[in-house]
Design a protein around this motif. Sequence first.
Motif, PDB file in Angstrom:
ATOM      1  N   ALA A   5       0.818  -1.218   0.000  1.00 53.07           N
ATOM      2  CA  ALA A   5       0.000   0.000   0.000  1.00 53.07           C
ATOM      3  C   ALA A   5       0.847   1.261   0.000  1.00 53.07           C
ATOM      4  O   ALA A   5       1.841   1.355   0.720  1.00 53.07           O
ATOM      5  CB  ALA A   5      -0.911   0.012   1.234  1.00 53.07           C
ATOM      6  N   VAL A   6       0.428   2.217  -0.812  1.00 57.53           N
ATOM      7  CA  VAL A   6       1.058   3.543  -0.863  1.00 57.53           C
ATOM      8  C   VAL A   6      -0.061   4.566  -0.654  1.00 57.53           C
ATOM      9  O   VAL A   6      -1.144   4.438  -1.254  1.00 57.53           O
ATOM     10  CB  VAL A   6       1.745   3.770  -2.245  1.00 57.53           C
ATOM     11  N   LEU A   7       0.171   5.550   0.202  1.00 56.86           N
ATOM     12  CA  LEU A   7      -0.855   6.582   0.426  1.00 56.86           C
ATOM     13  C   LEU A   7      -1.252   7.205  -0.910  1.00 56.86           C
ATOM     14  O   LEU A   7      -0.392   7.455  -1.766  1.00 56.86           O
ATOM     15  CB  LEU A   7      -0.325   7.674   1.355  1.00 56.86           C
ATOM     16  N   VAL A  37      -3.353  -5.837 -10.546  1.00 52.79           N
ATOM     17  CA  VAL A  37      -2.695  -6.845 -11.382  1.00 52.79           C
ATOM     18  C   VAL A  37      -1.668  -6.202 -12.321  1.00 52.79           C
ATOM     19  O   VAL A  37      -0.538  -6.666 -12.455  1.00 52.79           O
ATOM     20  CB  VAL A  37      -3.733  -7.683 -12.174  1.00 52.79           C
ATOM     21  N   TYR A  38      -2.033  -5.095 -12.940  1.00 47.51           N
ATOM     22  CA  TYR A  38      -1.131  -4.449 -13.893  1.00 47.51           C
ATOM     23  C   TYR A  38       0.133  -3.959 -13.177  1.00 47.51           C
ATOM     24  O   TYR A  38       1.248  -4.094 -13.683  1.00 47.51           O
ATOM     25  CB  TYR A  38      -1.845  -3.291 -14.604  1.00 47.51           C
ATOM     26  N   PHE A  39      -0.062  -3.411 -11.988  1.00 52.58           N
ATOM     27  CA  PHE A  39       1.087  -2.957 -11.187  1.00 52.58           C
ATOM     28  C   PHE A  39       2.052  -4.125 -10.959  1.00 52.58           C
ATOM     29  O   PHE A  39       3.255  -4.012 -11.202  1.00 52.58           O
ATOM     30  CB  PHE A  39       0.606  -2.383  -9.846  1.00 52.58           C
ATOM     31  N   ASN A  59      -1.740 -12.572  -3.273  1.00 52.43           N
ATOM     32  CA  ASN A  59      -3.106 -12.562  -3.775  1.00 52.43           C
ATOM     33  C   ASN A  59      -3.395 -11.135  -4.201  1.00 52.43           C
ATOM     34  O   ASN A  59      -3.598 -10.257  -3.366  1.00 52.43           O
ATOM     35  CB  ASN A  59      -4.093 -12.997  -2.681  1.00 52.43           C
ATOM     36  N   ALA A  60      -3.369 -10.903  -5.499  1.00 50.25           N
ATOM     37  CA  ALA A  60      -3.466  -9.532  -6.005  1.00 50.25           C
ATOM     38  C   ALA A  60      -4.911  -9.142  -6.274  1.00 50.25           C
ATOM     39  O   ALA A  60      -5.650  -9.869  -6.927  1.00 50.25           O
ATOM     40  CB  ALA A  60      -2.665  -9.419  -7.300  1.00 50.25           C
ATOM     41  N   ARG A  61      -5.266  -7.960  -5.782  1.00 52.46           N
ATOM     42  CA  ARG A  61      -6.572  -7.404  -6.155  1.00 52.46           C
ATOM     43  C   ARG A  61      -6.565  -7.163  -7.661  1.00 52.46           C
ATOM     44  O   ARG A  61      -5.513  -6.797  -8.223  1.00 52.46           O
ATOM     45  CB  ARG A  61      -6.784  -6.053  -5.473  1.00 52.46           C
ATOM     46  N   GLU A  62      -7.745  -7.289  -8.245  1.00 53.94           N
ATOM     47  CA  GLU A  62      -7.850  -7.109  -9.701  1.00 53.94           C
ATOM     48  C   GLU A  62      -7.233  -5.765 -10.144  1.00 53.94           C
ATOM     49  O   GLU A  62      -6.507  -5.694 -11.131  1.00 53.94           O
ATOM     50  CB  GLU A  62      -9.328  -7.180 -10.097  1.00 53.94           C
ATOM     51  N   LYS A 104       4.153   7.301  -8.488  1.00 53.42           N
ATOM     52  CA  LYS A 104       5.469   7.949  -8.560  1.00 53.42           C
ATOM     53  C   LYS A 104       6.597   6.926  -8.574  1.00 53.42           C
ATOM     54  O   LYS A 104       7.763   7.272  -8.422  1.00 53.42           O
ATOM     55  CB  LYS A 104       5.680   8.862  -7.342  1.00 53.42           C
ATOM     56  N   GLY A 105       6.253   5.652  -8.677  1.00 56.86           N
ATOM     57  CA  GLY A 105       7.283   4.609  -8.673  1.00 56.86           C
ATOM     58  C   GLY A 105       7.624   4.095  -7.282  1.00 56.86           C
ATOM     59  O   GLY A 105       8.534   3.280  -7.126  1.00 56.86           O
ATOM     60  N   LEU A 106       6.895   4.567  -6.259  1.00 57.71           N
ATOM     61  CA  LEU A 106       7.260   4.187  -4.891  1.00 57.71           C
ATOM     62  C   LEU A 106       6.890   2.736  -4.578  1.00 57.71           C
ATOM     63  O   LEU A 106       7.646   2.010  -3.929  1.00 57.71           O
ATOM     64  CB  LEU A 106       6.598   5.131  -3.877  1.00 57.71           C
ATOM     65  N   GLY A 107       5.729   2.309  -5.056  1.00 59.62           N
ATOM     66  CA  GLY A 107       5.320   0.902  -4.855  1.00 59.62           C
ATOM     67  C   GLY A 107       6.347  -0.030  -5.469  1.00 59.62           C
ATOM     68  O   GLY A 107       6.784  -1.008  -4.837  1.00 59.62           O
TER      69      GLY A 107
HETATM   70  C1  LIG Z   1      -0.918  -0.737  -6.054  1.00 57.53           C
HETATM   71  C2  LIG Z   1       0.028   0.278  -5.416  1.00 57.53           C
HETATM   72  C3  LIG Z   1       0.707  -0.321  -4.188  1.00 57.53           C
HETATM   73  C4  LIG Z   1       1.094   0.652  -6.470  1.00 57.53           C
HETATM   74  O1  LIG Z   1       1.991   1.596  -5.917  1.00 57.53           O
HETATM   75  P1  LIG Z   1       2.381   2.892  -6.756  1.00 57.53           P
HETATM   76  O2  LIG Z   1       3.463   3.584  -6.023  1.00 57.53           O
HETATM   77  O3  LIG Z   1       1.148   3.671  -7.044  1.00 57.53           O
HETATM   78  O4  LIG Z   1       2.903   2.193  -8.098  1.00 57.53           O
HETATM   79  P2  LIG Z   1       4.099   2.647  -9.030  1.00 57.53           P
HETATM   80  O5  LIG Z   1       4.044   4.123  -9.212  1.00 57.53           O
HETATM   81  O6  LIG Z   1       5.360   2.061  -8.512  1.00 57.53           O
HETATM   82  O7  LIG Z   1       3.635   1.955 -10.387  1.00 57.53           O
HETATM   83  C5  LIG Z   1       4.388   1.064 -11.132  1.00 57.53           C
HETATM   84  C6  LIG Z   1       3.583   0.728 -12.389  1.00 57.53           C
HETATM   85  O8  LIG Z   1       2.328   0.131 -12.047  1.00 57.53           O
HETATM   86  C7  LIG Z   1       1.262   0.917 -12.557  1.00 57.53           C
HETATM   87  N1  LIG Z   1       0.179   0.951 -11.568  1.00 57.53           N
HETATM   88  C8  LIG Z   1       0.284   1.229 -10.267  1.00 57.53           C
HETATM   89  N2  LIG Z   1      -0.924   1.160  -9.664  1.00 57.53           N
HETATM   90  C9  LIG Z   1      -1.795   0.833 -10.640  1.00 57.53           C
HETATM   91  C10 LIG Z   1      -3.188   0.619 -10.631  1.00 57.53           C
HETATM   92  N3  LIG Z   1      -3.941   0.689  -9.528  1.00 57.53           N
HETATM   93  N4  LIG Z   1      -3.774   0.297 -11.808  1.00 57.53           N
HETATM   94  C11 LIG Z   1      -3.046   0.202 -12.932  1.00 57.53           C
HETATM   95  N5  LIG Z   1      -1.717   0.395 -12.989  1.00 57.53           N
HETATM   96  C12 LIG Z   1      -1.095   0.708 -11.849  1.00 57.53           C
HETATM   97  C13 LIG Z   1       1.838   2.297 -12.756  1.00 57.53           C
HETATM   98  O9  LIG Z   1       1.131   3.036 -13.703  1.00 57.53           O
HETATM   99  C14 LIG Z   1       3.235   1.969 -13.206  1.00 57.53           C
HETATM  100  O10 LIG Z   1       3.224   1.579 -14.580  1.00 57.53           O
HETATM  101  P3  LIG Z   1       3.609   2.603 -15.746  1.00 57.53           P
HETATM  102  O11 LIG Z   1       5.044   2.895 -15.561  1.00 57.53           O
HETATM  103  O12 LIG Z   1       3.278   1.862 -16.984  1.00 57.53           O
HETATM  104  O13 LIG Z   1       2.772   3.814 -15.540  1.00 57.53           O
HETATM  105  C15 LIG Z   1      -0.700   1.599  -4.987  1.00 57.53           C
HETATM  106  O14 LIG Z   1      -1.236   2.217  -6.140  1.00 57.53           O
HETATM  107  C16 LIG Z   1      -1.762   1.362  -3.967  1.00 57.53           C
HETATM  108  O15 LIG Z   1      -1.488   1.436  -2.758  1.00 57.53           O
HETATM  109  N6  LIG Z   1      -3.011   1.096  -4.410  1.00 57.53           N
HETATM  110  C17 LIG Z   1      -4.127   0.866  -3.525  1.00 57.53           C
HETATM  111  C18 LIG Z   1      -3.946  -0.386  -2.686  1.00 57.53           C
HETATM  112  C19 LIG Z   1      -3.809  -1.658  -3.507  1.00 57.53           C
HETATM  113  O16 LIG Z   1      -4.553  -1.904  -4.451  1.00 57.53           O
HETATM  114  N7  LIG Z   1      -2.825  -2.496  -3.085  1.00 57.53           N
HETATM  115  C20 LIG Z   1      -2.570  -3.780  -3.698  1.00 57.53           C
HETATM  116  C21 LIG Z   1      -3.349  -4.812  -2.980  1.00 57.53           C
HETATM  117  S1  LIG Z   1      -3.141  -6.412  -3.715  1.00 57.53           S
END
Ligand SMILES: CC(C)(COP(=O)(O)OP(=O)(O)OC[C@H]1O[C@@H](n2cnc3c(N)ncnc32)[C@H](O)[C@@H]1OP(=O)(O)O)[C@@H](O)C(=O)NCCC(=O)NCCS
Length: 161
Positions: A90-92, A129-131, A123-126, A98-101
């Motif tokens: 999770a990222v706020l 999945v792309y992340f 277990n990835a939320r739908e 921003k690439g933090l995840g």
């Molecule tokens: C999922 C999560 C952890 C990703 O962290 P983040 O810092 O936003 O991700 P990043 O910036 O490192 O992204 C890396 C790549 O994944 C993609 N990505 C990240 N979150 C995404 C999302 N929700 N949907 C689609 N693509 C996503 C980014 O666009 C990036 O790809 P790109 O370079 O082609 O643009 C964060 O968005 C989050 O906390 N989401 C809500 C909680 C959640 O769903 N957690 C996962 C539970 S299984």
Amino acid sequence: MNYNPYNILFIKTSNYNIKPINSEEAYKVRHPVLREGKPIESCVFDGDDFETTIHLGLYYKTKLVGVCSFLKNNHDAISETAQYQLRGMAVLEKYQGKGLGNSILDYGENLLKKKDSQIIWCNAREVAVYFYQKCGYSIIGQPFNIKYIGMHYIMQKKILK
Ligand SMILES: CC(C)(COP(=O)(O)OP(=O)(O)OC[C@H]1O[C@@H](n2cnc3c(N)ncnc32)[C@H](O)[C@@H]1OP(=O)(O)O)[C@@H](O)C(=O)NCCC(=O)NCCS
């Protein structure tokens, strides 16, 4: 080379910093991002306080903005013996995209490689999945539903060749 424009070099040369944290710290980001509106107890995972569990925190200056946890837990569908399960990724909201995840995950993978772990699964939320795919994870098996949260996919990444 791994996809990661902001990887550890970025972390080292910026106001961002990644370090191990305890479970209670992790809840501070898990709660608003993954369990919004639910009681804080809903953030607690089985095994959060096991000695083998690793919680990582990503800070912007002194503010905790991202977390993830790795639990030593084997999945029946995966044959490798040295497995870790990724949970609580999770990222706020303000800091997402921003690439933090990607960076905190990358940091954890390097840590687990040093412990000779072979594979990480989650277990990835739908919606995530792309992340995970961008971070090198692939789907295995069939999707399944978790009540109140939605469809999930088992995803894995081999970290030790
Ligand atoms: C999922 C999560 C952890 C990703 O962290 P983040 O810092 O936003 O991700 P990043 O910036 O490192 O992204 C890396 C790549 O994944 C993609 N990505 C990240 N979150 C995404 C999302 N929700 N949907 C689609 N693509 C996503 C980014 O666009 C990036 O790809 P790109 O370079 O082609 O643009 C964060 O968005 C989050 O906390 N989401 C809500 C909680 C959640 O769903 N957690 C996962 C539970 S299984």
